[in-house]
Write a protein that holds these residues in place. Sequence first.
Motif, mmCIF file in Angstrom:
data_model
loop_
_atom_site.group_PDB
_atom_site.id
_atom_site.type_symbol
_atom_site.label_atom_id
_atom_site.label_comp_id
_atom_site.label_asym_id
_atom_site.label_seq_id
_atom_site.Cartn_x
_atom_site.Cartn_y
_atom_site.Cartn_z
ATOM 1 N N SER A 51 0.411 -1.356 -0.110
ATOM 2 C CA SER A 51 0.014 -0.250 -0.242
ATOM 3 C C SER A 51 1.281 1.510 0.008
ATOM 4 O O SER A 51 0.414 2.297 -0.348
ATOM 5 C CB SER A 51 -0.866 0.185 0.940
ATOM 6 N N LEU B 225 0.427 3.914 -3.107
ATOM 7 C CA LEU B 225 -0.219 5.314 -2.758
ATOM 8 C C LEU B 225 0.716 6.506 -3.252
ATOM 9 O O LEU B 225 0.723 7.184 -4.009
ATOM 10 C CB LEU B 225 -0.668 5.103 -1.174
ATOM 11 N N ILE C 287 -0.385 2.610 6.107
ATOM 12 C CA ILE C 287 -0.051 4.293 5.788
ATOM 13 C C ILE C 287 -0.048 5.192 6.937
ATOM 14 O O ILE C 287 1.410 5.593 7.164
ATOM 15 C CB ILE C 287 -1.756 4.624 4.941
ATOM 16 N N ASP C 288 -0.153 4.861 7.790
ATOM 17 C CA ASP C 288 -0.019 4.995 9.386
ATOM 18 C C ASP C 288 -0.153 4.492 10.452
ATOM 19 O O ASP C 288 -0.603 4.580 11.024
ATOM 20 C CB ASP C 288 -0.674 6.472 9.724
ATOM 21 N N PRO D 82 2.384 9.574 5.805
ATOM 22 C CA PRO D 82 1.307 10.384 6.370
ATOM 23 C C PRO D 82 2.058 12.225 6.781
ATOM 24 O O PRO D 82 0.864 12.507 7.421
ATOM 25 C CB PRO D 82 0.351 9.864 7.808
ATOM 26 N N ILE E 59 0.470 13.587 -1.287
ATOM 27 C CA ILE E 59 -0.643 12.034 -1.230
ATOM 28 C C ILE E 59 -2.122 12.804 -1.617
ATOM 29 O O ILE E 59 -3.327 13.149 -2.023
ATOM 30 C CB ILE E 59 -0.852 11.516 0.095
ATOM 31 N N THR F 94 -10.239 1.582 1.149
ATOM 32 C CA THR F 94 -9.716 1.260 1.956
ATOM 33 C C THR F 94 -10.338 0.356 3.108
ATOM 34 O O THR F 94 -12.006 0.205 2.919
ATOM 35 C CB THR F 94 -8.801 2.060 2.864
ATOM 36 N N THR G 260 -5.508 2.115 7.654
ATOM 37 C CA THR G 260 -5.580 1.917 6.669
ATOM 38 C C THR G 260 -6.447 2.796 5.977
ATOM 39 O O THR G 260 -6.262 3.569 5.043
ATOM 40 C CB THR G 260 -5.651 0.722 5.708
ATOM 41 N N ALA H 194 -5.756 7.115 5.209
ATOM 42 C CA ALA H 194 -5.844 7.453 3.476
ATOM 43 C C ALA H 194 -7.043 8.849 2.876
ATOM 44 O O ALA H 194 -6.224 9.650 2.455
ATOM 45 C CB ALA H 194 -5.570 5.917 2.418
ATOM 46 N N CYS I 215 -5.585 12.352 1.510
ATOM 47 C CA CYS I 215 -5.791 12.637 0.354
ATOM 48 C C CYS I 215 -6.593 13.913 -0.472
ATOM 49 O O CYS I 215 -6.946 14.040 -1.375
ATOM 50 C CB CYS I 215 -6.945 11.199 -0.856
#
Length: 432
Positions: free
Chosen positions: A183, A187, A211-212, A323, A336, A346, A360, A363, A367
């Motif tokens: 991911s 991304l 993601i974070d 992030p 992003i 997600t 997840t 995200a 975005c």
Amino acid sequence: MWYAFIDAQQRLARAMVGGVLTESGSMPSAQTDWLSPNHATDAFSHWLLRSTCAFERTPPFAIHSVAVDGCRASVDESVVASLPLGALLRFKRNLPAPPTDTKPPVLLCAPLAGHHSVMLRETVETLLEGRDVFVTDWTDARDVSLEAGPLSLDDYVQALDSFIATARAFGSPVHVVAICQASVPALGAAALLAVDETAPLASISLLGGPIDTRLNPTVTDRFASSHTLEWFHDHAIDIVPPPYRGAGRLVYPGFIQQAAIFAAHPERQLRLEADYWSRWLAGDMPGAQRALRSANEYAAVLDMTECYFRDMLRVVFHEHLLPRDLWSVAGRRVRIAALRDTPLCTIEGDSDEITGAGQTHCAHALCDTSPMRTARQITIEQCNHYDLFIGPRWRDAVYPGLCEFWRDVEHAASEVCQPRCAARGSADRSSA
């Protein structure tokens, strides 16, 4: 250093097995009475290769046909792009009749986190029921020469950029699906593409991606963040020995990853083994063959370069660059927010022991979602990390959720296209 010693043990295991197994490393043919006492050594041989990471060849996908609308459609597998880091595989269905509507294909981004991409065979088979599929097939680092460079995280992001361009060259935008650690580079690649052009992807879906990792950190997250990069270099990195093409390369070896995976998730390995042996002893040959295939695919591990491994630790677990909007790839800032108009889905499992809750789904906020964009957040009940892409929860909950998301995306795209096409046609008639 243990690599040379372990490699010698693996070669010894393969020598002990000898010619018992077929060339592909699979079960003997269905006509072979391998359940007889004469073939008990076959079962032991497979177990020996799995337990010692001694597969000489990666188990193949070997997807020959799939069910499409109640009929069987043959599947052609081909390599459509090749880089030192890996290849892009294309799985094309040969449909009995031309489809009434052409669905965009899926580009499945396999994670580079220990397993070969063949572990996603069931995922690919399911996706093929609805559309053609591209799969990233990463190369074992031991087979990549030093001349190819360090093979960093930046290299993998750029490889995904190239693979997306290759998939799109077949005439349609693609739905990108990234699993677990994939991911992050997926991304990043999508964001870099979005800066250069409008709507480069049909959509992007992230399944259990870190993601974070600051959000609800798991045991894996805490272990990775609490140990320095130097500690991992001292305890997890080894040197590829001759005669491999990548001799001299520093890697995080597959045999260490297999041990780490088993230590973190012993129940999955034990469940796969128990399923195989119970079916074997009960005389259920078809069931045992299916179970053996799954067990061998799960045990097929690969080396990853130290450079990529350290980059992932630093970017994802130590500095959280994505992030924090501080990540750069090959000198280009990953924005992003450039994905604000790209449809995003997600999916998380409520019992995911590897990727924490919200890691997840976050995200969407990163975005800076456009109110006009198709977006979806799905949390699957009674679903652990592997259930997100393998097994009943994948087939019965995750995949249907993806299909519904893709239908909404394609419907929205057609509604946008219709006025534009009508206006273009009117302009053409006026000029005539």
